[in-house]
Enzyme design. Structure first.
Site, mmCIF file in Angstrom:
data_model
loop_
_atom_site.group_PDB
_atom_site.id
_atom_site.type_symbol
_atom_site.label_atom_id
_atom_site.label_comp_id
_atom_site.label_asym_id
_atom_site.label_seq_id
_atom_site.Cartn_x
_atom_site.Cartn_y
_atom_site.Cartn_z
ATOM 1 C CG HIS A 122 18.980 36.588 83.448
ATOM 2 N ND1 HIS A 122 17.932 35.766 83.820
ATOM 3 C CD2 HIS A 122 19.933 35.768 82.938
ATOM 4 C CE1 HIS A 122 18.251 34.508 83.545
ATOM 5 N NE2 HIS A 122 19.451 34.481 83.001
ATOM 6 C CG ASP A 199 19.935 39.796 88.810
ATOM 7 O OD1 ASP A 199 20.742 39.096 89.462
ATOM 8 O OD2 ASP A 199 19.422 39.421 87.736
ATOM 9 C CD GLN A 202 26.511 36.719 85.353
ATOM 10 O OE1 GLN A 202 27.718 36.541 85.457
ATOM 11 N NE2 GLN A 202 25.713 35.796 84.843
ATOM 12 C CE LYS A 225 23.990 33.151 86.980
ATOM 13 N NZ LYS A 225 23.927 32.401 85.731
ATOM 14 C CB CYS A 364 18.151 34.393 79.976
ATOM 15 S SG CYS A 364 18.063 32.611 79.898
HETATM 16 N N1 PLP Z 1 20.291 37.287 86.685
HETATM 17 C C1 PLP Z 1 21.409 37.277 85.967
HETATM 18 C C2 PLP Z 1 22.114 38.563 85.654
HETATM 19 C C3 PLP Z 1 21.921 36.059 85.498
HETATM 20 O O1 PLP Z 1 23.038 36.052 84.763
HETATM 21 C C4 PLP Z 1 21.238 34.863 85.811
HETATM 22 C C5 PLP Z 1 21.721 33.563 85.294
HETATM 23 O O2 PLP Z 1 22.249 33.476 84.217
HETATM 24 C C6 PLP Z 1 20.085 34.933 86.586
HETATM 25 C C7 PLP Z 1 19.637 36.165 87.000
HETATM 26 C C8 PLP Z 1 19.303 33.715 86.951
HETATM 27 O O3 PLP Z 1 19.985 32.950 87.870
HETATM 28 P P1 PLP Z 1 19.451 31.490 88.241
HETATM 29 O O4 PLP Z 1 19.132 30.798 86.956
HETATM 30 O O5 PLP Z 1 20.572 30.888 88.979
HETATM 31 O O6 PLP Z 1 18.245 31.667 89.088
#
Ligand code: PLP
Length: 406
Positions: A122, A199, A202, A225, A364
């Site tokens: 992401h 990360d 998810q 999430k 993203c």
């Molecule tokens: N990493 C992953 C795999 C995500 O799916 C997301 C959000 O869609 C993020 C990071 C970013 O999370 P946040 O926008 O809550 O900081």
């Protein structure tokens, strides 16, 4: 076994209609809905228990501080961290990874040093490293996924060279649903002395997470999430890495003493929580994690596996749907295109008319889109409260799309 109908009753929004149809919420990869216990906790905190944390000597401030600080322990339990001192609270994964980029990597990496990333990260796990590329001459090394969307740990480890200083990788792709064997990556990386940031935005929603078993150095999660409020989250930082961190943001709360020419800092993890935090969001986040743990992460995972299998079968039956990512044990996240000219935005608009909320676009994850040769997909991402009947509604709505656009 999870009683999905009882569980759905905990989420008031799931009873509403959208465009005259029952809501079928399949945009959980973007953000999950909130159970009543979280809504109540937020209301209670604002209505009866609100004050700033850490600095007050009055009753309400102490109460808010106790509730806020208790969440650190909840997060530590949720992730099976060794100590709550390894948990930094924040506004979510984006802040968490930026904090590691500024607070750890910027001080440790020299021009020419390398960070290994998978192609399915992401942007939150890409852009903070691009900053180091732009500002410090750090080199980003990319590891591809295979035709099924799997990421081979051996391919990640093979990319390690003498200048590798960090591996930053997702445990679950928000686009493909691929689950990554981060434990094998961490085991192999440790042999080379390379830290690993995972990360978990998810993954932590869909499966039990044990950071000590994984053996990672950093593990980022995001509250919204995880059925908690937006603007909440946390990052696990191992004791060893925590000791190497320097403060990222400066301000109140993260200091011990500030004078004209000198400054001393609070001890970690408070050293990394500058300013007034998301007090109420964090309290709600803690309640959300308790709620998930009460249901049981194994029960959640088992229910979602059944959903995935059912959705996979139904979508496989439509030979004009092209699902991206065919990993055998992928999560219940389906990104797809349809044969014909339909754009993802048009598909999601038709689905919306049927009450089905999905996401359309690059999610993203533009390096992944480049890798797939696509500019956009439609994504249906499932949560613990979704049902097989909702899969059927999705499929019916897709058939309508097909008849309109094919
Ligand atoms: N990493 C992953 C795999 C995500 O799916 C997301 C959000 O869609 C993020 C990071 C970013 O999370 P946040 O926008 O809550 O900081």
């Amino acid at each position: 076994m999870l009683d999905v109908n009882a569980l759905r009753a905990d989420f008031p929004i799931l009873a509403r209609e959208v465009n005259g149809k029952p809501l079928v919420y399949l945009d959980n990869g973007a953000s999950a809905q909130k159970p009543q216990v979280v809504i109540d906790a937020v209301t209670q905190a604002y209505a009866h228990e609100y004050a700033n944390v850490h600095r007050g000597l009055h009753y309400l401030s102490n109460l808010a501080t106790d509730k806020y600080e208790a969440v650190r322990g909840t997060v530590a339990r949720f992730l099976n961290a060794g100590s709550e001192d390894e948990i930094v609270m924040n506004s979510g994964t984006t802040e968490g990874i930026n904090m590691i980029s500024y607070g750890w990597a910027a001080a440790h990496l020299q021009p020419g040093d390398e960070i290994i990333l998978s192609v399915m990260e992401h942007h939150a796990n890409i852009v903070p490293w691009h900053f180091l590329r732009e500002r410090q001459g750090v080199v980003l090394k990319w590891v591809e996924t295979d035709v099924n969307g799997d990421l081979d740990p051996a391919a990640v480890l093979a990319a390690i060279g003498p200048r590798t200083r960090l591996i930053a990788v997702t445990q679950l792709s928000n686009v493909l649903g691929t689950v990554v064997d981060v434990k094998s990556i961490c085991d192999g990386a440790r042999a080379h002395g390379v830290p690993v940031l995972v990360d978990g935005s998810q993954a932590a929603v869909h499966m039990p997470v044990d950071v000590r078993d994984i053996g990672c150095d950093f593990y980022a999660i995001t509250g919204h999430k995880l059925y908690g409020p937006s603007g909440s989250g946390a990052i696990y930082i191992s004791k060893e890495r925590m000791a190497e961190m320097r403060p990222f943001m400066g301000g109140g709360d993260m200091i011990r003493d500030v004078h004209r020419d000198t400054i001393t800092y609070n001890t970690p993890p408070l050293m990394f929580e500058a300013g007034t935090p998301g007090i109420v969001q964090t309290i709600g986040f803690g309640v959300a994690l308790e709620y998930m743990m009460q249901i049981g992460m194994d029960n959640i995972a088992a229910h979602e596996t059944r959903l995935r299998d059912y959705a996979r079968d139904r979508l496989d039956g439509l030979n004009w749907v092209n699902v991206q990512g065919q990993s055998a044990d992928k999560a219940a996240i389906f990104s797809f295109t349809l044969d014909g000219a339909a754009h993802a935005h048009d598909i999601s608009t038709v689905l919306d008319k049927k009450g089905v909320a999905v996401r359309a676009g690059h999610h993203c994850a533009q390096p992944l889109m480049d890798h797939l040769g696509l500019s956009a997909t439609t994504r249906a991402s499932f949560a613990m409260y979704n049902t097989t009947e909702e899969v059927d509604v999705l499929v019916d709505a897709l058939e309508l799309c097909h008849s309109l656009f094919a």
